[in-house]
Design a protein around this motif. Structure first.
Motif, PDB file in Angstrom:
ATOM      1  N   VAL A  74     -67.437  62.308 -51.813  1.00  9.19           N
ATOM      2  CA  VAL A  74     -67.191  62.348 -53.254  1.00  9.19           C
ATOM      3  C   VAL A  74     -67.322  63.744 -53.868  1.00  9.19           C
ATOM      4  CG1 VAL A  74     -67.989  59.964 -53.500  1.00  9.19           C
ATOM      5  CG2 VAL A  74     -69.576  61.828 -53.928  1.00  9.19           C
ATOM      6  N   LEU A  75     -68.075  64.638 -53.239  1.00  3.12           N
ATOM      7  CA  LEU A  75     -68.314  65.935 -53.864  1.00  3.12           C
ATOM      8  C   LEU A  75     -67.050  66.757 -54.095  1.00  3.12           C
ATOM      9  CD1 LEU A  75     -71.664  67.172 -52.258  1.00  3.12           C
ATOM     10  CD2 LEU A  75     -71.250  66.441 -54.614  1.00  3.12           C
ATOM     11  N   PRO A  76     -66.076  66.815 -53.155  1.00  8.64           N
ATOM     12  CA  PRO A  76     -64.920  67.678 -53.395  1.00  8.64           C
ATOM     13  C   PRO A  76     -64.156  67.343 -54.670  1.00  8.64           C
ATOM     14  CG  PRO A  76     -65.045  67.115 -51.078  1.00  8.64           C
ATOM     15  CD  PRO A  76     -66.069  66.266 -51.778  1.00  8.64           C
ATOM     16  N   ALA A  77     -63.860  66.065 -54.907  1.00 10.98           N
ATOM     17  CA  ALA A  77     -63.095  65.700 -56.105  1.00 10.98           C
ATOM     18  C   ALA A  77     -63.901  65.938 -57.365  1.00 10.98           C
ATOM     19  CB  ALA A  77     -62.650  64.242 -56.020  1.00 10.98           C
ATOM     20  N   LEU A  86     -76.022  58.299 -55.024  1.00 10.29           N
ATOM     21  CA  LEU A  86     -75.224  57.965 -53.844  1.00 10.29           C
ATOM     22  C   LEU A  86     -76.021  58.299 -52.593  1.00 10.29           C
ATOM     23  CD1 LEU A  86     -72.420  57.233 -52.558  1.00 10.29           C
ATOM     24  CD2 LEU A  86     -71.865  59.666 -52.717  1.00 10.29           C
ATOM     25  N   GLU A  87     -75.902  57.463 -51.559  1.00  7.52           N
ATOM     26  CA  GLU A  87     -76.553  57.754 -50.302  1.00  7.52           C
ATOM     27  C   GLU A  87     -76.044  59.080 -49.728  1.00  7.52           C
ATOM     28  OE1 GLU A  87     -76.034  53.206 -50.524  1.00  7.52           O
ATOM     29  OE2 GLU A  87     -74.837  54.990 -50.933  1.00  7.52           O
ATOM     30  N   GLY A  88     -76.970  59.857 -49.163  1.00  6.02           N
ATOM     31  CA  GLY A  88     -76.627  61.193 -48.681  1.00  6.02           C
ATOM     32  C   GLY A  88     -75.547  61.214 -47.629  1.00  6.02           C
ATOM     33  N   GLU A  89     -75.516  60.195 -46.755  1.00  2.00           N
ATOM     34  CA  GLU A  89     -74.514  60.187 -45.692  1.00  2.00           C
ATOM     35  C   GLU A  89     -73.100  60.018 -46.225  1.00  2.00           C
ATOM     36  OE1 GLU A  89     -76.561  56.029 -45.486  1.00  2.00           O
ATOM     37  OE2 GLU A  89     -77.043  58.093 -46.085  1.00  2.00           O
ATOM     38  N   ALA A 141     -69.814  49.044 -51.657  1.00  2.00           N
ATOM     39  CA  ALA A 141     -69.042  48.930 -50.422  1.00  2.00           C
ATOM     40  C   ALA A 141     -67.858  49.888 -50.422  1.00  2.00           C
ATOM     41  CB  ALA A 141     -68.566  47.490 -50.236  1.00  2.00           C
ATOM     42  N   VAL A 142     -67.226  50.058 -51.591  1.00  7.79           N
ATOM     43  CA  VAL A 142     -66.058  50.935 -51.714  1.00  7.79           C
ATOM     44  C   VAL A 142     -66.353  51.952 -52.807  1.00  7.79           C
ATOM     45  CG1 VAL A 142     -63.601  51.063 -52.225  1.00  7.79           C
ATOM     46  CG2 VAL A 142     -64.514  49.079 -50.989  1.00  7.79           C
ATOM     47  N   LEU A 143     -66.143  53.219 -52.502  1.00  9.68           N
ATOM     48  CA  LEU A 143     -66.386  54.273 -53.480  1.00  9.68           C
ATOM     49  C   LEU A 143     -65.145  54.505 -54.331  1.00  9.68           C
ATOM     50  CD1 LEU A 143     -68.293  56.871 -51.265  1.00  9.68           C
ATOM     51  CD2 LEU A 143     -69.243  55.217 -52.886  1.00  9.68           C
TER      52      LEU A 143
END
Length: 294
Positions: A161-164, A153-156, A125-127
């Motif tokens: 998350v990718l930048p960090a 992780l779901e694509g949408e 629910a929370v990343l």
């Protein structure tokens, strides 16, 4: 012990008649039915799939090496997976850890065959905030160990998350075709973000578990034809845009949630459809050898 031969012995074996079996299976799990489960585990297997079972499956199909993924339903209980990696030089593993895991523990894991950490974020629910201090420290330790971060992780949600993760400088492996949204496929914004990340040079994507691509709850459905069709389309896009040097194949044995519908033979047949040229499949294996076993 079945399948416990060393590297030299195994490399001399042939499985399929055409000699075109993958050299490395980059995604599998081992467990027993009595392993501890996290409170929100999405399933609880009522059977065992031991390291010996997995090695026997590899032998039966002419696959030389395997990579065990951290078992999401057991959370940070990595002991069984790590013991499996320690059992044979043919195996490597990823582990699920908390950000405050002691660096000495991480180094011991490395000595036991662990090559990365897994962030299992599907259905969360929370990343996590990968830019916070605790995660920055963990990611730096991952870099120092020359490990990678294995992300499910779901694509949408991928752009969140990718930048960090990229900013940390770690190598990334995105699970299950980078999980494009089923209704959008290769047009999924997060999937396009994953391809952009590949082009920046430190990201790989797994061609693994195409049978899961119709959504995280399709394991309840008897027919996986739709998932397989999505996987075939997405695999073609990945081979065209990412290339074999950034892709890894995995079976996802023993196909948790899809028992009776998926088999190792079917997983290999799917790979043959995604990559019909034996030279392409060999190139995928070469990438996996360099990534996990160099």
């Amino acid at each position: 012990m079945t399948g416990s031969g060393g590297v030299g012995e195994v490399m001399g074996r042939r499985g399929r008649a055409d000699g075109a079996a993958p050299i490395v299976d980059c995604h599998a799990h081992v467990f027993t039915r009595d392993l501890p489960l996290v409170g929100d585990a999405w399933t609880a297997p009522a059977y065992d799939y031991t390291p010996q079972d997995y090695l026997a499956d590899l032998d039966r199909h002419g696959v030389h090496f395997g990579v065990l993924s951290g078992l999401s339903i057991s959370g940070t209980y990595n002991e069984y997976t790590i013991a499996a990696a320690r059992l044979s030089p043919r195996l490597r593993a990823t582990a699920i850890v908390t950000p405050d895991t002691d660096p000495y523990v991480l180094r011991k894991m490395r000595d036991d065959g662990v090559v990365g950490v897994r962030f299992q974020l599907v259905r969360r629910a929370v990343l996590p905030d990968f830019a916070d201090e605790a995660h920055r420290l963990l990611l730096r330790r991952v870099r120092d160990l020359d490990w990678h971060v294995h992300v499910a992780l779901e694509g949408e949600r991928m752009r969140a998350v990718l930048p960090a993760l990229e900013a940390s400088g770690v190598r990334l492996v995105l699970d299950h075709f980078a999980h494009p949204e089923p209704a959008k496929g290769v047009a999924c914004e997060g999937f396009r973000a994953a391809l952009d990340s590949v082009q920046r040079g430190r990201t790989w994507i797994k061609l693994a578990a195409g049978f899961r691509l119709a959504g995280p709850d399709t394991w309840r459905e008897p027919d996986i034809t739709r998932s397989e069709a999505i996987a075939e389309t997405v695999a073609a896009e990945l081979l065209a845009k990412a290339g074999t040097e950034r892709l890894l194949w995995g079976s996802d044995a023993p196909f948790v949630g899809y028992e009776g519908r998926m088999t190792y033979d079917r997983a290999l047949a799917q790979l043959d459809r995604w990559a019909p040229d034996p030279a392409t499949r060999r190139a995928l294996s070469d990438t996996a050898l360099r990534f996990y076993f160099a």
